[in-house]
Design an enzyme around this catalytic site. Structure first.
Site, PDB file in Angstrom:
ATOM      1  N   GLU A  64      33.620  54.120  51.634  1.00  0.00           N
ATOM      2  CA  GLU A  64      33.402  53.169  52.724  1.00  0.00           C
ATOM      3  C   GLU A  64      31.936  53.137  53.146  1.00  0.00           C
ATOM      4  O   GLU A  64      31.380  52.081  53.409  1.00  0.00           O
ATOM      5  CB  GLU A  64      34.280  53.519  53.921  1.00  0.00           C
ATOM      6  N   TYR A 147      33.876  49.772  61.902  1.00  0.00           N
ATOM      7  CA  TYR A 147      34.569  49.413  60.657  1.00  0.00           C
ATOM      8  C   TYR A 147      34.991  50.644  59.867  1.00  0.00           C
ATOM      9  O   TYR A 147      36.156  50.786  59.488  1.00  0.00           O
ATOM     10  CB  TYR A 147      33.691  48.526  59.759  1.00  0.00           C
ATOM     11  N   ASP A 165      36.320  44.059  58.739  1.00  0.00           N
ATOM     12  CA  ASP A 165      35.089  43.891  57.986  1.00  0.00           C
ATOM     13  C   ASP A 165      34.835  42.398  57.842  1.00  0.00           C
ATOM     14  O   ASP A 165      35.588  41.565  58.331  1.00  0.00           O
ATOM     15  CB  ASP A 165      35.175  44.566  56.615  1.00  0.00           C
ATOM     16  N   CYS A 218      39.021  33.980  49.216  1.00  0.00           N
ATOM     17  CA  CYS A 218      38.499  33.303  50.407  1.00  0.00           C
ATOM     18  C   CYS A 218      37.053  33.743  50.638  1.00  0.00           C
ATOM     19  O   CYS A 218      36.707  34.322  51.660  1.00  0.00           O
ATOM     20  CB  CYS A 218      39.365  33.643  51.614  1.00  0.00           C
ATOM     21  N   CYS A 225      40.644  27.941  47.282  1.00  0.00           N
ATOM     22  CA  CYS A 225      41.855  27.696  48.063  1.00  0.00           C
ATOM     23  C   CYS A 225      43.067  27.390  47.177  1.00  0.00           C
ATOM     24  O   CYS A 225      44.202  27.629  47.572  1.00  0.00           O
ATOM     25  CB  CYS A 225      41.620  26.555  49.044  1.00  0.00           C
ATOM     26  N   CYS A 228      44.980  30.514  46.634  1.00  0.00           N
ATOM     27  CA  CYS A 228      45.140  31.382  47.799  1.00  0.00           C
ATOM     28  C   CYS A 228      46.595  31.441  48.252  1.00  0.00           C
ATOM     29  O   CYS A 228      47.231  30.404  48.428  1.00  0.00           O
ATOM     30  CB  CYS A 228      44.269  30.893  48.956  1.00  0.00           C
ATOM     31  N   CYS A 234      47.278  27.869  55.963  1.00  0.00           N
ATOM     32  CA  CYS A 234      45.885  27.964  56.397  1.00  0.00           C
ATOM     33  C   CYS A 234      45.479  26.784  57.275  1.00  0.00           C
ATOM     34  O   CYS A 234      45.478  25.626  56.834  1.00  0.00           O
ATOM     35  CB  CYS A 234      44.963  28.059  55.192  1.00  0.00           C
TER      36      CYS A 234
END
Length: 348
Positions: A64, A147, A165, A218, A225, A228, A234
């Site tokens: 991370e 985060y 994030d 995305c 899209c 997705c 959406c």
DNA sequence: AAGTCGGGGGA
DNA sequence: TCCCCAGACTT
């Protein structure tokens, strides 16, 4: 030479001014969104090593930190080498800082490496060499912000928390709020909004799935899209993917800055150390580059290609050596240059 | 809230 | 070229 680019986009109202931002989410829509994200994640997620069951909490924390402002594909090889070398916090804690910086390689923001080592020491000494599981304790570690604390809490300890994030925020902003872009910073309101969206079960797949969606589908520039899993719900897509005005943001200057030179110096140090480790004697030059004797110039030309090019990069950025000397002093005092100052050309 | 902190790859 | 990236920290 110096393009102090203060390029500015037209000043317009920032995203946060939009009155309908972060609306309440219909329960039915939320349930279907959660199902879609979790299902898509299980079917399409990349098999990243830190997602495997063998990953330790420490290895997840390391990943991370490395991933802060750095694309995952660039983190992968360094993370593998890092964890093989320092599998536990106490291992990293005992390492020379110079080795830590060399292993960090060109991940960028090298101070993250030093903070990670400080965090390793804190975990070894204060937490019995195991990564704490409370967000508060995590948040107290150097280099661990909101985060990273949330990510470790979720991914390493399986606790229900919202991991915010840049990817998660973008996916949620688009699919559930109809906004092209996330707000510039995380407000208390956005955090509360996002926390309420985390499902009661499958938190990890929800958080990791949103991150993965944002990274692979995305995306910020050109979202796909058509592939997705959230396309049916959406809000942003249904509205025709409206371009939303973004807050005016000036791009940081680079050419001619100390920051650029500092980066070149660090690269020079890395290359010189690598050459030394390969058994190549790297000759020490103590004169400014502008005042090299013939012998020194010859030695400079004889350096291994990567070292030579790194030296030349520093020279091109600062022929006189004055800024170099000052920055090296700064880097040393900040702990960022450790031992490796030997390969540089310090005026004296 | 705005600035500072690297570096590389893609549009 | 500009933008973006599993942000954190200082001012």
């Amino acid at each position: 030479m110096t393009h102090r680019s203060t390029h500015q986009q037209p000043a317009v109202s920032p995203v946060t001014d939009v009155p309908s931002a972060l609306p309440p989410v219909d329960a039915q829509v939320l349930a279907e969104t959660q199902r879609a994200v979790v299902g898509w994640y299980r079917a399409h997620a990349r098999d990243l090593p830190w997602r495997e069951s063998a990953a330790t909490a420490w290895s997840i924390l390391v990943c991370e930190v490395m991933s802060q402002q750095t694309p995952v594909v660039r983190v992968l090889p360094r993370w593998e080498a890092w964890m093989a070398r320092w599998p536990r916090p106490s291992d990293l804690a005992a390492a020379p800082a110079s080795e830590v910086l060399l292993a960090w390689d060109s991940l960028g923001y090298p101070r993250r490496a030093l903070r990670l080592q400080e965090t390793a020491r804190a975990i070894a000494e204060l937490h019995g060499d195991s990564v704490p599981d409370s967000e508060a304790a995590l948040r107290a570690l150097p280099g661990v912000g909101d985060y990273t604390a949330a990510a470790v809490t979720s991914f390493a300890h399986g606790q229900r928390t919202a991991v915010l994030d840049v990817n998660v925020r973008r996916v949620l902003a688009r699919s559930l709020a109809g906004l092209e872009h996330r707000p510039s910073s995380v407000s208390r309101r956005e955090r509360a909004w996002a926390e309420a969206l985390v499902p009661a079960e499958d938190h990890v797949e929800w958080n990791a799935g949103l991150m993965e969606l944002g990274a692979l589908v995305c995306t910020s520039r050109s979202p796909s899209c058509e592939q997705c899993p959230l396309a049916q719900h959406c809000v942003w897509l249904a509205a025709g993917r409206p371009a939303h005005p973004t807050a005016a943001r000036r791009t940081q200057a680079w050419a001619g800055t100390d920051r650029q030179l500092r980066g070149a110096i660090m690269r020079c140090l890395r290359e010189a150390s690598a050459a030394e480790q390969e058994g190549v004697p790297v000759r020490l030059l103590t004169a400014p580059l502008t005042e090299l004797t013939d012998d020194e110039a010859e030695a400079l030309a004889a350096l291994p290609a990567p070292v030579h090019s790194a030296v030349m990069a520093v020279r091109n950025l600062d022929a006189g050596g004055e800024r170099t000397a000052r920055l090296v002093a700064d880097l040393l005092s900040d702990g960022l240059a450790q031992r490796t100052d030997a390969a540089l050309h310090l005026p004296h």
